[in-house]
Design a protein around this motif. Structure first.
Motif, mmCIF file in Angstrom:
data_model
loop_
_atom_site.group_PDB
_atom_site.id
_atom_site.type_symbol
_atom_site.label_atom_id
_atom_site.label_comp_id
_atom_site.label_asym_id
_atom_site.label_seq_id
_atom_site.Cartn_x
_atom_site.Cartn_y
_atom_site.Cartn_z
ATOM 1 N N LEU A 1 0.829 -1.206 0.000
ATOM 2 C CA LEU A 1 0.000 0.000 0.000
ATOM 3 C C LEU A 1 0.864 1.257 0.000
ATOM 4 O O LEU A 1 0.573 2.229 -0.722
ATOM 5 C CB LEU A 1 -0.930 -0.005 1.220
ATOM 6 C CG LEU A 1 -2.038 -1.061 1.225
ATOM 7 C CD1 LEU A 1 -2.792 -1.035 2.553
ATOM 8 C CD2 LEU A 1 -3.006 -0.828 0.075
ATOM 9 N N MET A 2 1.911 1.253 0.788
ATOM 10 C CA MET A 2 2.811 2.410 0.824
ATOM 11 C C MET A 2 3.497 2.606 -0.524
ATOM 12 O O MET A 2 3.637 3.742 -1.011
ATOM 13 C CB MET A 2 3.848 2.217 1.932
ATOM 14 C CG MET A 2 3.260 2.193 3.338
ATOM 15 S SD MET A 2 4.511 1.950 4.614
ATOM 16 C CE MET A 2 5.496 3.436 4.401
ATOM 17 N N LEU A 3 3.903 1.509 -1.135
ATOM 18 C CA LEU A 3 4.544 1.593 -2.449
ATOM 19 C C LEU A 3 3.581 2.157 -3.488
ATOM 20 O O LEU A 3 3.969 2.989 -4.333
ATOM 21 C CB LEU A 3 5.030 0.204 -2.862
ATOM 22 C CG LEU A 3 5.762 0.107 -4.207
ATOM 23 C CD1 LEU A 3 7.046 0.935 -4.166
ATOM 24 C CD2 LEU A 3 6.085 -1.348 -4.537
ATOM 25 N N GLU A 4 2.333 1.738 -3.427
ATOM 26 C CA GLU A 4 1.330 2.234 -4.371
ATOM 27 C C GLU A 4 1.085 3.725 -4.188
ATOM 28 O O GLU A 4 0.912 4.470 -5.165
ATOM 29 C CB GLU A 4 0.027 1.453 -4.195
ATOM 30 C CG GLU A 4 0.122 0.009 -4.668
ATOM 31 C CD GLU A 4 -1.088 -0.813 -4.260
ATOM 32 O OE1 GLU A 4 -2.000 -0.231 -3.623
ATOM 33 O OE2 GLU A 4 -1.121 -2.017 -4.555
ATOM 34 N N VAL A 5 1.046 4.179 -2.935
ATOM 35 C CA VAL A 5 0.816 5.604 -2.669
ATOM 36 C C VAL A 5 1.957 6.448 -3.231
ATOM 37 O O VAL A 5 1.737 7.494 -3.869
ATOM 38 C CB VAL A 5 0.652 5.842 -1.154
ATOM 39 C CG1 VAL A 5 0.647 7.333 -0.842
ATOM 40 C CG2 VAL A 5 -0.630 5.200 -0.658
ATOM 41 N N PHE A 6 3.193 5.998 -3.017
ATOM 42 C CA PHE A 6 4.347 6.762 -3.497
ATOM 43 C C PHE A 6 4.453 6.741 -5.026
ATOM 44 O O PHE A 6 4.901 7.710 -5.646
ATOM 45 C CB PHE A 6 5.637 6.216 -2.885
ATOM 46 C CG PHE A 6 5.779 6.530 -1.422
ATOM 47 C CD1 PHE A 6 5.655 7.830 -0.961
ATOM 48 C CD2 PHE A 6 6.032 5.530 -0.498
ATOM 49 C CE1 PHE A 6 5.785 8.132 0.388
ATOM 50 C CE2 PHE A 6 6.159 5.817 0.847
ATOM 51 C CZ PHE A 6 6.035 7.124 1.300
ATOM 52 N N ALA A 7 4.025 5.628 -5.629
ATOM 53 C CA ALA A 7 4.174 5.498 -7.084
ATOM 54 C C ALA A 7 2.933 5.936 -7.851
ATOM 55 O O ALA A 7 2.955 5.965 -9.088
ATOM 56 C CB ALA A 7 4.494 4.040 -7.430
ATOM 57 N N ALA A 8 1.874 6.288 -7.136
ATOM 58 C CA ALA A 8 0.605 6.589 -7.795
ATOM 59 C C ALA A 8 0.707 7.779 -8.744
ATOM 60 O O ALA A 8 0.173 7.752 -9.856
ATOM 61 C CB ALA A 8 -0.475 6.843 -6.741
ATOM 62 N N ARG A 9 1.390 8.833 -8.322
ATOM 63 C CA ARG A 9 1.455 10.038 -9.157
ATOM 64 C C ARG A 9 2.162 9.758 -10.470
ATOM 65 O O ARG A 9 1.719 10.211 -11.530
ATOM 66 C CB ARG A 9 2.153 11.160 -8.398
ATOM 67 C CG ARG A 9 2.302 12.438 -9.211
ATOM 68 C CD ARG A 9 2.821 13.581 -8.378
ATOM 69 N NE ARG A 9 1.859 13.960 -7.346
ATOM 70 C CZ ARG A 9 2.063 14.975 -6.502
ATOM 71 N NH1 ARG A 9 3.188 15.682 -6.566
ATOM 72 N NH2 ARG A 9 1.156 15.271 -5.596
ATOM 73 N N SER A 10 3.252 9.015 -10.406
ATOM 74 C CA SER A 10 3.988 8.726 -11.640
ATOM 75 C C SER A 10 3.237 7.730 -12.523
ATOM 76 O O SER A 10 3.386 7.742 -13.747
ATOM 77 C CB SER A 10 5.370 8.165 -11.305
ATOM 78 O OG SER A 10 5.256 6.974 -10.544
#
Length: 344
Positions: free
Chosen positions: A208-217
């Motif tokens: 979930l944390m990885l998805e949040v950080f990568a969501a914008r890109s």
């Protein structure tokens, strides 16, 4: 004073929160009139009120009073339920509870509650075949099911369906000394059970944390990116919860097996857990989670140190005895005994 006068005094004392006096007056009422069912029921409520944890003496006396209530008025479903809760939750009398609920079926053959309770008890003891038979009777006899029971029945159905797909020999049976489940318990006995929340945090939160950080890109800004990110997080949480639930039962299977062994000891009043396991961290964790009355009774069983006899068999009730009440009697009785206890 008459029984009714004592009963009215008991009600007044209870309203004034003078519970000791209320109990004394209620006991005087049943002494004057042993068939005063309301006074007996008041004794149950005073000794083992809902939401409280009575000790072994209080729970035992409350169970005796419950017996009196259902003997005098077999239609009191609330008394049947209370007695069943005292037997299973507080005293660990699982085998006796099966017979208790069968008595309830005989008194109220169209009630679904006894079947649901019997199914739960049999499932907890690892008797999945018998539990499936009980649950199927619920539908075969076309009994009405309360909305409050639907979720519980659905959960039981899933558990029993899963057990049907597994190897029957793999199901842990505490009365078998040589069962492989004991080895798994010993290997896990030095650790407490792992919580489902902890497993979720370890397996799903990093994604979930990885998805949040990568969501914008990945999805960009704006409402489109927000919606896609939310959808991705939702799917991840759903998958993570499903995976965590399966992992939780797999990792803690030795703990669930030991819990079954503890329940079996309480039910049979015989000792089956080896001493090296009884002093373990896992055992103490599970033991401490039981109500005081259960712990006190189990301590007495352990102190008595009675072993299962070689030819021990669990006596199950006649699950068809209620058919007499609805005008149908079986010609032949089925053998309702478990396989005998295995010695080394």
């Amino acid at each position: 004073m008459s029984a009714e006068s004592h009963y009215l005094d008991a009600i007044e004392a209870e309203d004034n929160e003078e519970f000791e006096q209320a109990l004394e007056h209620a006991r005087l009422a049943v002494k004057a009139d042993p068939e005063h069912s309301n006074a007996w029921w008041m004794i149950v409520g005073l000794l083992a009120p809902d939401g409280k944890y009575p000790d072994i003496e209080q729970a035992s006396q409350a169970l005796v009073a419950c017996n009196k209530v259902v003997d005098l008025d077999p239609t009191r479903v609330d008394a049947w339920v209370k007695g069943g809760r005292l037997m299973v939750d507080h005293l660990g009398l699982y085998e006796d509870a099966l017979h208790w609920w069968q008595r309830c079926r005989e008194a109220a053959p169209l009630e679904s509650v006894p079947i649901v309770e019997q199914t739960t008890i049999l499932s907890d003891l690892g008797m999945y075949t018998e539990a499936r038979d009980r649950l199927s009777a619920l539908f075969e006899e076309n009994l009405d099911i309360a909305n409050s029971q639907l979720a519980r029945i659905s959960s039981q159905h899933k558990t029993l369906e899963m057990s049907a797909q597994q190897d029957q020999a793999a199901h842990f049976k505490p009365w078998k000394k040589n069962h492989g489940g004991w080895t798994a318990i010993k290997m896990r006995s030095h650790k407490a059970p792992v919580s489902e929340n902890m497993l979720f945090m370890m397996t799903t939160i990093p994604f979930l944390m990885l998805e949040v950080f990568a969501a914008r890109s990945l999805f960009g800004d704006g409402w489109r990116g927000f919606c896609l990110t939310s959808l991705l997080i939702l799917v991840t949480v759903i998958i993570g919860m499903s995976f965590t639930r399966k992992l939780y039962y797999r990792v803690n299977k030795p703990g669930f097996n030991l819990l079954r062994a503890i329940q079996f000891e309480a039910s049979s009043a015989k000792v089956v857990i080896p001493e090296d396991i009884r002093g373990s961290k896992l055992y103490m964790f599970l033991f401490s989670r039981h109500p005081p009355a259960f712990q006190q009774r189990l301590e007495k069983i352990i102190a008595a140190d009675k072993k299962l006899p070689k030819n021990w068999k669990m006596k199950l009730p006649d699950f068809d005895s209620h058919l007499d009440e609805i005008g149908y009697i079986e010609d032949e009785e089925e053998d309702s005994e478990l396989s005998s206890y295995e010695e080394e």
